[in-house]
Design an enzyme around this catalytic site. Structure first.
Site, PDB file in Angstrom:
ATOM      1  N   TYR A   1      15.240 -13.800 -26.188  1.00 28.58           N
ATOM      2  CA  TYR A   1      16.367 -13.221 -25.441  1.00 28.58           C
ATOM      3  C   TYR A   1      17.126 -14.326 -24.707  1.00 28.58           C
ATOM      4  O   TYR A   1      18.353 -14.433 -24.798  1.00 28.58           O
ATOM      5  CB  TYR A   1      15.860 -12.165 -24.442  1.00 28.58           C
ATOM      6  CG  TYR A   1      16.869 -11.814 -23.368  1.00 28.58           C
ATOM      7  CD1 TYR A   1      17.957 -11.002 -23.653  1.00 28.58           C
ATOM      8  CD2 TYR A   1      16.736 -12.316 -22.060  1.00 28.58           C
ATOM      9  CE1 TYR A   1      18.905 -10.698 -22.672  1.00 28.58           C
ATOM     10  CE2 TYR A   1      17.670 -12.011 -21.082  1.00 28.58           C
ATOM     11  CZ  TYR A   1      18.752 -11.199 -21.389  1.00 28.58           C
ATOM     12  OH  TYR A   1      19.683 -10.913 -20.421  1.00 28.58           O
TER      13      TYR A   1
HETATM   14  P1  NAD Z   1      22.122  -2.250 -20.094  1.00 31.59           P
HETATM   15  O1  NAD Z   1      21.264  -2.195 -21.319  1.00 31.59           O
HETATM   16  O2  NAD Z   1      21.922  -1.202 -19.068  1.00 31.59           O
HETATM   17  O3  NAD Z   1      23.658  -2.291 -20.531  1.00 31.59           O
HETATM   18  C1  NAD Z   1      24.099  -2.908 -21.701  1.00 31.59           C
HETATM   19  C2  NAD Z   1      24.952  -1.911 -22.472  1.00 31.59           C
HETATM   20  O4  NAD Z   1      25.496  -2.567 -23.624  1.00 31.59           O
HETATM   21  C3  NAD Z   1      24.172  -0.707 -22.995  1.00 31.59           C
HETATM   22  O5  NAD Z   1      24.703   0.509 -22.464  1.00 31.59           O
HETATM   23  C4  NAD Z   1      24.317  -0.777 -24.515  1.00 31.59           C
HETATM   24  O6  NAD Z   1      24.434   0.496 -25.121  1.00 31.59           O
HETATM   25  C5  NAD Z   1      25.577  -1.622 -24.678  1.00 31.59           C
HETATM   26  N1  NAD Z   1      25.624  -2.330 -25.967  1.00 31.59           N
HETATM   27  C6  NAD Z   1      24.647  -3.090 -26.529  1.00 31.59           C
HETATM   28  N2  NAD Z   1      25.042  -3.556 -27.725  1.00 31.59           N
HETATM   29  C7  NAD Z   1      26.315  -3.099 -27.934  1.00 31.59           C
HETATM   30  C8  NAD Z   1      27.242  -3.229 -28.987  1.00 31.59           C
HETATM   31  N3  NAD Z   1      26.950  -3.921 -30.103  1.00 31.59           N
HETATM   32  N4  NAD Z   1      28.446  -2.611 -28.887  1.00 31.59           N
HETATM   33  C9  NAD Z   1      28.760  -1.886 -27.774  1.00 31.59           C
HETATM   34  N5  NAD Z   1      27.894  -1.723 -26.740  1.00 31.59           N
HETATM   35  C10 NAD Z   1      26.682  -2.315 -26.806  1.00 31.59           C
HETATM   36  O7  NAD Z   1      21.896  -3.713 -19.461  1.00 31.59           O
HETATM   37  P2  NAD Z   1      22.227  -4.256 -17.980  1.00 31.59           P
HETATM   38  O8  NAD Z   1      20.942  -4.450 -17.269  1.00 31.59           O
HETATM   39  O9  NAD Z   1      23.309  -3.447 -17.373  1.00 31.59           O
HETATM   40  O10 NAD Z   1      22.766  -5.719 -18.341  1.00 31.59           O
HETATM   41  C11 NAD Z   1      24.161  -5.961 -18.487  1.00 31.59           C
HETATM   42  C12 NAD Z   1      24.336  -7.416 -18.932  1.00 31.59           C
HETATM   43  O11 NAD Z   1      23.817  -8.306 -17.938  1.00 31.59           O
HETATM   44  C13 NAD Z   1      23.624  -7.774 -20.225  1.00 31.59           C
HETATM   45  O12 NAD Z   1      24.408  -8.699 -20.933  1.00 31.59           O
HETATM   46  C14 NAD Z   1      22.341  -8.433 -19.751  1.00 31.59           C
HETATM   47  O13 NAD Z   1      21.808  -9.302 -20.717  1.00 31.59           O
HETATM   48  C15 NAD Z   1      22.849  -9.164 -18.528  1.00 31.59           C
HETATM   49  N6  NAD Z   1      21.826  -9.437 -17.517  1.00 31.59           N
HETATM   50  C16 NAD Z   1      21.247  -8.405 -16.852  1.00 31.59           C
HETATM   51  C17 NAD Z   1      20.295  -8.677 -15.886  1.00 31.59           C
HETATM   52  C18 NAD Z   1      19.635  -7.569 -15.106  1.00 31.59           C
HETATM   53  O14 NAD Z   1      18.810  -7.881 -14.230  1.00 31.59           O
HETATM   54  N7  NAD Z   1      19.941  -6.298 -15.372  1.00 31.59           N
HETATM   55  C19 NAD Z   1      19.935  -9.999 -15.585  1.00 31.59           C
HETATM   56  C20 NAD Z   1      20.559 -11.033 -16.290  1.00 31.59           C
HETATM   57  C21 NAD Z   1      21.514 -10.742 -17.242  1.00 31.59           C
END
Ligand code: NAD
Length: 327
Positions: free
Chosen positions: A156
């Site tokens: 990841y």
């Molecule tokens: P999440 O899974 O709740 O949200 C991501 C959304 O992206 C999902 O609703 C999913 O359906 C959508 N998605 C995935 N692939 C897709 C595609 N091909 N087309 C359209 N939609 C798509 O995740 P989150 O926790 O809200 O994270 C948001 C972002 O922040 C991500 O990029 C994640 O890697 C990054 N991030 C999150 C954290 C954390 O602590 N939550 C930490 C570091 C980075």
């Protein structure tokens, strides 16, 4: 701040997710027209994502395009967009090892490349995208600065390094105005159900033992979702194009100490169940946020104990929905 103008829209990919839904609400509250994109990927139940966007769906100025960034046509949804917040991704560390990796390649690498390619030549104000503290892996020096070597310890994390490299390539070759956000463990209401606090709180309110991976002495810099949203919007407004920014809560704690805080909030002891440590989890995450402070005026305003209390109340309210969706 020209994040959008009267006839333009702001695009948020991953709008039905944890962070995306909060960001959309904040942008709408600031008067922007928001176009959300999400494919409702099955990483966690659709019911939870529908709950995330329920309020948004009935808010004037918001429209949701259910489409997959890796394969659906993008021209229409990008039409008239001035700023893009690209948060869509396949999250999570453990499932990125092994056969699950295909989804990470598709949703983190391919989706980002396709979106950047479709935006090259558009007159964009900003393309702010989600990277992660996972790019650091295990470091020799903490807190980690943005110029530290990237050393991910999970597939990841490796896909987030590629995301950053793709963004840099499109900035240098096609002038897409990219700004990267290295988020450190975000928490708060609607947190993804696979994340530690969501699992701890759900177990705590149903009086079951809390699943702790490894010895619980691993240190995490937890960041409250409202602080993350503020930093993300500030990055569009005034972040340096081509740069990446650490976004951390400023209060790194050991996981067991966070659980002790939760015990204080609940006024009762909690049982802990240790499970095998995850090979993709670094021992420590700790952010040097001085670049975000300098350029974005970033200042995390939510101490862990306060954010945890809000998160706890949200889980108590949502508990039947959460357990129903996860059953
Ligand atoms: P999440 O899974 O709740 O949200 C991501 C959304 O992206 C999902 O609703 C999913 O359906 C959508 N998605 C995935 N692939 C897709 C595609 N091909 N087309 C359209 N939609 C798509 O995740 P989150 O926790 O809200 O994270 C948001 C972002 O922040 C991500 O990029 C994640 O890697 C990054 N991030 C999150 C954290 C954390 O602590 N939550 C930490 C570091 C980075």
């Amino acid at each position: 701040m020209p994040v959008s103008s009267p006839r333009s829209a702001v695009l948020v990919t991953g709008c039905a997710g944890f962070l995306g839904s909060h960001l959309c609400e904040a942008l709408l509250a600031r008067g922007h027209v928001v176009r959300g994109v999400d494919c409702f990927a099955d990483y966690y139940p659709r019911a939870l994502k529908e709950a995330n966007v329920a309020k948004l769906r009935s808010t004037a100025g918001f429209e949701l395009a259910e489409l997959d960034l890796t394969r659906d046509p993008l021209e229409e949804v990008l039409d008239g967009v001035r700023t893009v917040f690209h948060l869509a991704a396949q999250p999570g560390v453990r499932p990125s090892f092994g056969s699950g990796f295909d989804a990470y390649l598709r949703d983190n690498v391919h989706a980002t490349e396709r979106l950047l390619g479709a935006l090259a030549g558009h007159s964009l104000w900003a393309f702010v995208y989600a990277s992660s503290s996972s790019v650091y892996g295990d470091q020799d020096v903490y807190p980690a600065r943005e110029d530290a070597p990237v050393r991910p310890v999970s597939p990841y994390g490796a896909t987030k390094v590629i995301t950053e490299q793709l963004a840099g390539a499109f900035w240098r070759s096609r002038e897409v105005p990219v700004v990267g956000m290295r988020y450190f463990t975000i928490y708060g209401p609607r947190q993804r159900p696979d994340m530690a606090f969501a699992r701890f709180l759900e177990r705590a309110v149903s009086s079951r033992p809390l699943p702790v991976l490894g010895d619980g002495h691993q240190v995490r810099e937890f960041t409250y979702v409202d602080d993350v949203v503020a930093a993300t919007i500030a990055a569009a407004e005034r972040g340096e194009r081509g740069a990446v920014y650490n976004v951390g809560g400023g209060e790194p704690v050991a996981v067991l100490d966070a659980i002790a805080m939760l015990e204080e909030l609940l006024g009762r002891p909690l049982k802990v169940e240790h499970a095998q440590a995850n090979p993709g989890d670094p021992r420590r995450t700790e952010a040097d946020v001085s670049r975000a402070v300098r350029d974005l005026g970033y200042r995390p305003t939510t101490p862990l104990v306060k954010g945890l209390a809000v998160h706890l109340r949200a889980v108590e309210r949502q508990h039947p929905v959460l357990t129903g969706a996860l059953a």
